[in-house]
Write a protein that holds these residues in place. Structure first.
Motif, mmCIF file in Angstrom:
data_model
loop_
_atom_site.group_PDB
_atom_site.id
_atom_site.type_symbol
_atom_site.label_atom_id
_atom_site.label_comp_id
_atom_site.label_asym_id
_atom_site.label_seq_id
_atom_site.Cartn_x
_atom_site.Cartn_y
_atom_site.Cartn_z
ATOM 1 N N GLU A 188 0.779 -1.227 0.000
ATOM 2 C CA GLU A 188 0.000 0.000 0.000
ATOM 3 C C GLU A 188 0.818 1.290 0.000
ATOM 4 N N LEU A 189 2.028 1.261 0.536
ATOM 5 C CA LEU A 189 2.750 2.504 0.797
ATOM 6 C C LEU A 189 4.093 2.629 0.098
ATOM 7 N N VAL A 190 4.785 1.545 -0.086
ATOM 8 C CA VAL A 190 6.187 1.576 -0.503
ATOM 9 C C VAL A 190 6.289 1.313 -2.010
ATOM 10 N N PRO A 191 6.903 2.204 -2.765
ATOM 11 C CA PRO A 191 6.960 2.006 -4.216
ATOM 12 C C PRO A 191 7.867 0.857 -4.643
ATOM 13 N N ALA A 192 9.036 0.742 -4.042
ATOM 14 C CA ALA A 192 10.013 -0.239 -4.522
ATOM 15 C C ALA A 192 10.677 -0.939 -3.340
ATOM 16 N N ALA A 193 10.285 -2.186 -3.097
ATOM 17 C CA ALA A 193 10.870 -2.964 -2.002
ATOM 18 C C ALA A 193 10.767 -4.437 -2.359
ATOM 19 N N SER A 194 11.603 -5.242 -1.717
ATOM 20 C CA SER A 194 11.584 -6.683 -1.966
ATOM 21 C C SER A 194 11.998 -7.425 -0.702
ATOM 22 N N ALA A 195 11.639 -8.709 -0.661
ATOM 23 C CA ALA A 195 11.982 -9.551 0.488
ATOM 24 C C ALA A 195 11.923 -11.008 0.068
ATOM 25 N N PRO A 196 12.942 -11.805 0.395
ATOM 26 C CA PRO A 196 12.897 -13.235 0.064
ATOM 27 C C PRO A 196 11.812 -13.945 0.871
ATOM 28 N N LEU A 197 11.151 -14.903 0.234
ATOM 29 C CA LEU A 197 10.185 -15.764 0.912
ATOM 30 C C LEU A 197 10.761 -17.166 1.014
ATOM 31 N N LYS A 198 10.505 -17.820 2.141
ATOM 32 C CA LYS A 198 10.946 -19.202 2.318
ATOM 33 C C LYS A 198 9.730 -20.113 2.209
ATOM 34 N N LEU A 199 9.728 -20.991 1.213
ATOM 35 C CA LEU A 199 8.616 -21.899 1.019
ATOM 36 C C LEU A 199 8.732 -23.103 1.955
ATOM 37 N N LYS A 200 7.583 -23.638 2.355
ATOM 38 C CA LYS A 200 7.574 -24.782 3.265
ATOM 39 C C LYS A 200 8.042 -26.068 2.581
ATOM 40 N N ASP A 201 7.626 -26.272 1.355
ATOM 41 C CA ASP A 201 7.858 -27.563 0.703
ATOM 42 C C ASP A 201 8.715 -27.464 -0.552
ATOM 43 N N SER A 202 9.504 -26.396 -0.675
ATOM 44 C CA SER A 202 10.352 -26.232 -1.853
ATOM 45 C C SER A 202 11.533 -25.345 -1.518
ATOM 46 N N ASP A 203 12.665 -25.599 -2.186
ATOM 47 C CA ASP A 203 13.821 -24.723 -2.018
ATOM 48 C C ASP A 203 13.926 -23.723 -3.170
ATOM 49 N N ARG A 204 12.848 -23.578 -3.944
ATOM 50 C CA ARG A 204 12.818 -22.633 -5.064
ATOM 51 C C ARG A 204 12.990 -21.220 -4.521
ATOM 52 N N SER A 205 13.764 -20.401 -5.213
ATOM 53 C CA SER A 205 14.001 -19.021 -4.809
ATOM 54 C C SER A 205 12.794 -18.166 -5.183
ATOM 55 N N VAL A 206 12.180 -17.542 -4.169
ATOM 56 C CA VAL A 206 11.003 -16.702 -4.379
ATOM 57 C C VAL A 206 11.237 -15.359 -3.690
ATOM 58 N N THR A 207 10.985 -14.275 -4.400
ATOM 59 C CA THR A 207 11.137 -12.927 -3.846
ATOM 60 C C THR A 207 9.810 -12.195 -3.937
ATOM 61 N N LEU A 208 9.366 -11.677 -2.803
ATOM 62 C CA LEU A 208 8.159 -10.862 -2.748
ATOM 63 C C LEU A 208 8.542 -9.424 -3.077
ATOM 64 N N CYS A 209 7.851 -8.815 -4.034
ATOM 65 C CA CYS A 209 8.176 -7.457 -4.484
ATOM 66 C C CYS A 209 6.956 -6.549 -4.336
ATOM 67 N N SER A 210 7.212 -5.296 -4.034
ATOM 68 C CA SER A 210 6.106 -4.355 -3.955
ATOM 69 C C SER A 210 5.420 -4.228 -5.309
ATOM 70 N N LEU A 211 6.193 -3.999 -6.353
ATOM 71 C CA LEU A 211 5.652 -3.783 -7.689
ATOM 72 C C LEU A 211 6.580 -4.391 -8.724
ATOM 73 N N LEU A 212 5.988 -5.054 -9.710
ATOM 74 C CA LEU A 212 6.736 -5.627 -10.830
ATOM 75 C C LEU A 212 6.386 -4.874 -12.115
ATOM 76 N N PRO A 213 7.190 -5.028 -13.170
ATOM 77 C CA PRO A 213 6.872 -4.351 -14.437
ATOM 78 C C PRO A 213 5.445 -4.655 -14.887
ATOM 79 N N VAL A 214 4.766 -3.634 -15.391
ATOM 80 C CA VAL A 214 3.366 -3.686 -15.843
ATOM 81 C C VAL A 214 2.447 -4.236 -14.755
#
Length: 309
Positions: free
Chosen positions: A66-92
């Motif tokens: 709701e507030l931050v234009p550009a930020a990111s944070a890694p997410l840790k999945l329970k059942d996978s070691d796949r790299s996932v990053t939560l982002c405030s906003l992505l292109p388009v």
């Protein structure tokens, strides 16, 4: 939003009769209720008033959405070691992107509104886990299925606030095709800094104004009582010349807002914010009845609430 609408927005579901047909739909779509969740055969999904409850760093996730234009944070999945990053906003405003490396970027600021952002995020994430590189999104309501709380683990997120959106191109060799769009996005991003002394408090500069916006996890009634106590005690200033102007309501939580003198910056807010957090904790622990002055202050605070979405 009026008092009646604010009260109804706290309900877990939205059905015909709970919200006036001409009032904004509590799901945050921006449409009137009669054209959204109040429409016959319209938006069928249940509206969840606090969708991110139970997720690590719930308050920061709300701020990123709701507030931050550009930020990111890694997410840790329970059942996978796949790299996932939560982002405030992505292109388009893409719901998700699968990078060439296989990393998944999950976007919070998106165009669709199906009533439960956490379920939407989970549906997009599950689709991205099986997708080829590119943009992944939703074209209709996800229906029954897990929520993001069911897929991730951890207590806190490691939030990085970016000066702009150059991180979009961190693993892209030829950036010329996106240079113009990137410049436009960067120009629209207000400078924002996350304070380090407290959780989920963000300084921002918006044109000729500066603000501190702080998403707080406490239940609304208890938080209003505590803020009223601090106001009467003269302890609701966050820095010299600051002014407590009210609160946003977003995804079931309140976000108090202070106006700051131009030129304040973020660094000088660290110590006052920590002191305010300590005073707030003491006020929250005070179980005594509010005084007449505190009740009056609480009423004034309640009338200064607005809804972001």
């Amino acid at each position: 939003m009026g008092k009646s609408a604010r009260t109804k927005a706290r309900d877990t579901t939205a059905t015909t009769g709970e919200v006036g047909p001409r009032q904004p739909c509590p799901c945050g779509s921006g449409r009137r209720f009669k054209a959204c969740h109040g429409a016959k055969g319209g938006a069928p999904d249940v509206f969840v008033s606090r969708p991110f409850e139970g997720l690590p760093s719930e308050c920061d996730i709300i701020a990123m959405r709701e507030l931050v234009p550009a930020a990111s944070a890694p997410l840790k999945l329970k059942d996978s070691d796949r790299s996932v990053t939560l982002c405030s906003l992505l292109p388009v405003a893409a719901p998700a992107m699968v990078r060439d490396s296989g990393e998944i970027w999950l976007g919070l600021q998106v165009q669709h509104m199906y009533g439960d952002p956490s379920r939407d995020l989970a549906a997009v994430l599950l689709a991205a886990l099986d997708a080829e590189p590119g943009i992944v999104g939703l074209t209709s309501a996800p229906g029954e299925g897990p929520r993001l709380q069911d897929l991730v683990e951890g207590d806190t997120l490691d939030i990085t606030v970016h000066e702009g959106f150059n991180f979009w191109l961190a693993d892209v060799e030829d950036t010329s095709a996106m240079a113009s769009a990137l410049d436009e996005a960067n120009a629209a991003a207000n400078p924002t800094v996350r304070l380090t002394s407290v959780e989920a408090a963000y300084w921002t500069s918006i044109g000729s104004k500066e603000h501190l916006r702080w998403v707080m996890p406490e239940p609304e009634n208890e938080l209003l009582d505590a803020l009223a106590r601090l106001h009467v005690a003269g302890k609701d200033d966050i820095a010299p010349g600051s002014r407590f102007v009210g609160m946003f309501r977003a995804h079931g939580l309140l976000a108090p807002v202070w106006d700051l003198p131009v030129g304040t910056g973020a660094e000088v807010l660290e110590e006052p914010a920590k002191r305010f957090a300590d005073d707030l904790a003491a006020a929250l622990a005070d179980g005594s009845e509010l005084t007449a002055a505190e009740r009056s202050a609480r009423s004034g605070l309640a009338n200064r609430q607005v809804t972001i979405r």
